[in-house]
Design an enzyme around this catalytic site. Structure first.
Site, PDB file in Angstrom:
ATOM      1  N   ASN A 118       0.666  -1.119  -0.011  1.00 14.22           N
ATOM      2  CA  ASN A 118      -0.205   0.049   0.211  1.00 14.22           C
ATOM      3  C   ASN A 118       0.766   1.387  -0.127  1.00 14.22           C
ATOM      4  O   ASN A 118       1.406   1.568   1.082  1.00 14.22           O
ATOM      5  CB  ASN A 118      -0.902  -0.004   1.355  1.00 14.22           C
ATOM      6  CG  ASN A 118      -1.843   1.090   1.377  1.00 14.22           C
ATOM      7  OD1 ASN A 118      -1.875   1.938   0.446  1.00 14.22           O
ATOM      8  ND2 ASN A 118      -2.308   1.340   2.532  1.00 14.22           N
ATOM      9  N   LYS A 140      -0.076   4.283  -0.357  1.00 19.31           N
ATOM     10  CA  LYS A 140      -0.715   5.394   0.060  1.00 19.31           C
ATOM     11  C   LYS A 140      -0.467   6.613  -0.973  1.00 19.31           C
ATOM     12  O   LYS A 140      -0.312   6.246  -1.998  1.00 19.31           O
ATOM     13  CB  LYS A 140      -0.155   5.699   1.535  1.00 19.31           C
ATOM     14  CG  LYS A 140      -0.174   4.673   2.605  1.00 19.31           C
ATOM     15  CD  LYS A 140      -0.098   4.818   3.916  1.00 19.31           C
ATOM     16  CE  LYS A 140      -0.156   3.624   4.695  1.00 19.31           C
ATOM     17  NZ  LYS A 140      -0.348   3.800   6.188  1.00 19.31           N
ATOM     18  N   HIS A 199      -9.661   1.506   4.664  1.00 19.50           N
ATOM     19  CA  HIS A 199      -8.432   1.596   5.421  1.00 19.50           C
ATOM     20  C   HIS A 199      -8.759   2.608   6.357  1.00 19.50           C
ATOM     21  O   HIS A 199      -9.518   3.534   6.311  1.00 19.50           O
ATOM     22  CB  HIS A 199      -7.440   2.419   4.232  1.00 19.50           C
ATOM     23  CG  HIS A 199      -6.038   2.159   4.971  1.00 19.50           C
ATOM     24  ND1 HIS A 199      -5.628   3.195   5.794  1.00 19.50           N
ATOM     25  CD2 HIS A 199      -4.981   1.220   4.998  1.00 19.50           C
ATOM     26  CE1 HIS A 199      -4.507   2.852   6.085  1.00 19.50           C
ATOM     27  NE2 HIS A 199      -3.935   1.830   5.708  1.00 19.50           N
ATOM     28  N   GLU A 256      -7.167   5.002   7.523  1.00 19.90           N
ATOM     29  CA  GLU A 256      -6.704   6.565   6.969  1.00 19.90           C
ATOM     30  C   GLU A 256      -8.156   6.951   6.276  1.00 19.90           C
ATOM     31  O   GLU A 256      -8.157   8.375   6.381  1.00 19.90           O
ATOM     32  CB  GLU A 256      -5.477   6.618   6.242  1.00 19.90           C
ATOM     33  CG  GLU A 256      -4.336   6.235   7.367  1.00 19.90           C
ATOM     34  CD  GLU A 256      -2.929   5.939   6.321  1.00 19.90           C
ATOM     35  OE1 GLU A 256      -3.115   5.790   5.334  1.00 19.90           O
ATOM     36  OE2 GLU A 256      -2.145   5.288   7.336  1.00 19.90           O
ATOM     37  N   GLU A 287      -5.975  -4.756  10.693  1.00 20.70           N
ATOM     38  CA  GLU A 287      -4.799  -3.743  11.019  1.00 20.70           C
ATOM     39  C   GLU A 287      -4.943  -3.048  12.239  1.00 20.70           C
ATOM     40  O   GLU A 287      -5.790  -1.742  12.204  1.00 20.70           O
ATOM     41  CB  GLU A 287      -4.761  -2.597  10.009  1.00 20.70           C
ATOM     42  CG  GLU A 287      -4.316  -3.261   8.766  1.00 20.70           C
ATOM     43  CD  GLU A 287      -3.864  -2.382   7.606  1.00 20.70           C
ATOM     44  OE1 GLU A 287      -2.663  -2.177   7.156  1.00 20.70           O
ATOM     45  OE2 GLU A 287      -4.634  -1.536   7.019  1.00 20.70           O
ATOM     46  N   GLY A 336       1.967   2.657  11.035  1.00 24.65           N
ATOM     47  CA  GLY A 336       3.016   3.642  10.919  1.00 24.65           C
ATOM     48  C   GLY A 336       3.613   4.080  12.165  1.00 24.65           C
ATOM     49  O   GLY A 336       4.135   5.127  12.220  1.00 24.65           O
ATOM     50  N   SER A 344       2.835  -1.738  10.543  1.00 27.12           N
ATOM     51  CA  SER A 344       4.369  -1.722  10.920  1.00 27.12           C
ATOM     52  C   SER A 344       4.989  -2.858  10.591  1.00 27.12           C
ATOM     53  O   SER A 344       6.002  -3.362  11.422  1.00 27.12           O
ATOM     54  CB  SER A 344       4.722  -1.340  12.587  1.00 27.12           C
ATOM     55  OG  SER A 344       4.317   0.187  12.617  1.00 27.12           O
TER      56      SER A 344
HETATM   57  P1  PGA Z   1       2.418   0.636   7.899  1.00 22.42           P
HETATM   58  O1  PGA Z   1       1.044   0.840   7.302  1.00 22.42           O
HETATM   59  O2  PGA Z   1       3.001  -0.650   7.178  1.00 22.42           O
HETATM   60  O3  PGA Z   1       3.245   2.078   7.424  1.00 22.42           O
HETATM   61  O4  PGA Z   1       2.528   0.534   9.377  1.00 22.42           O
HETATM   62  C1  PGA Z   1       0.096  -0.112   6.965  1.00 22.42           C
HETATM   63  C2  PGA Z   1      -1.193   0.453   6.564  1.00 22.42           C
HETATM   64  O5  PGA Z   1      -1.433   1.713   6.665  1.00 22.42           O
HETATM   65  O6  PGA Z   1      -1.812  -0.335   5.722  1.00 22.42           O
END
Ligand code: PGA
Length: 234
Positions: free
Chosen positions: A7, A9, A84, A86, A156, A162, A193
């Site tokens: 992903n 982003k 997601h 976000e 998640e 993150g 992460s």
């Molecule tokens: P990350 O993000 O691996 O940077 O923690 C995972 C995600 O948001 O899908």
């Protein structure tokens, strides 16, 4: 075979960087999810990996700024991230998530449904986290016809995304096991992460079907190391 979802982003900034990253991420068992603007070009560079989108709108027509399922389908998109955290934190409700999930299935694309609890819920205990996540799952499935198509779920925990603080393998296995009891046909991934230092732990699990990788998918070398731990061809 384990599934590894990249992903990206809102990265990278240029088409040139996107092309390079796509070419180097083109590995068996991988789904590459670039931003909409790079989907078409990234798709041309993928032969082993599948193309995924990070979101979709649930219909076409007069919706300025949205991208329809029909458009994605015609670009060769096979997987779509839905719900997601976000996007949820930007105002996406369970009802919208359910509509998007149903739209992806209706257009023959595989949804990657993201669910996960915030820190405060986790702090209230494992059973609070469990009911939060299972509730999100139920509400997302409303409107999706049973057995309509393949489904991927990504567990998640929001506090792990993150943050550099992943969930433990045991913690992830517990909730993922419950999700698989509810939908035995779904492939269920862990996200939050994931790096080359911990991917082997999650990918070595019998319960966890793969990982969803954010930040670490932007560094091709690091991403290849993650994929190699799933037994994918590099
Ligand atoms: P990350 O993000 O691996 O940077 O923690 C995972 C995600 O948001 O899908």
């Amino acid at each position: 075979m384990k599934l590894i979802v990249a992903n990206w982003k809102a990265n990278p900034a240029t088409l040139e960087e996107a092309r390079e990253l796509a070419a180097r991420s083109d590995l068996e068992g991988v789904v590459v999810c670039p931003p909409f603007v790079f989907l078409e070009e990234a798709g041309k560079l993928l032969s082993r990996a599948a193309l995924g989108a990070q979101d979709l709108f649930f219909e076409g027509g007069a919706h300025t700024g949205q991208v329809s399922p029909d458009e994605l389908k015609h670009l060769g998109v096979r997987f779509v991230i839905v719900g997601h955290s976000e996007r949820r934190s930007a105002g996406e409700t369970d009802e919208i998530v359910a509509k998007k999930l149903a739209a992806a299935l209706a257009f023959g694309m595989t949804p990657i449904l993201c669910i996960g609890e915030p820190r405060a819920v986790r702090d209230a205990g494992a059973s609070a986290a469990d009911s939060f996540v299972m509730g999100q799952l139920e509400r997302a499935l409303e409107g999706a016809a049973a057995g309509q198509g393949a489904l991927v779920v990504a567990y998640e925990p929001i506090w792990a995304i993150g943050s550099g603080l992943p969930e433990t393998r045991e913690g992830a296995e517990e909730i993922i096991g419950r999700i698989k009891e509810r939908i035995p046909s779904a492939r269920v991934l862990y996200g939050g992460s994931v790096t080359s230092a911990n991917a082997g732990d999650f990918l070595g699990s019998q319960v966890i079907d793969g990982v969803l990788v954010g930040g670490a998918s932007l560094d091709a070398e690091e991403f290849v190391k993650i994929v190699m731990q799933a037994g994918g061809a590099a």
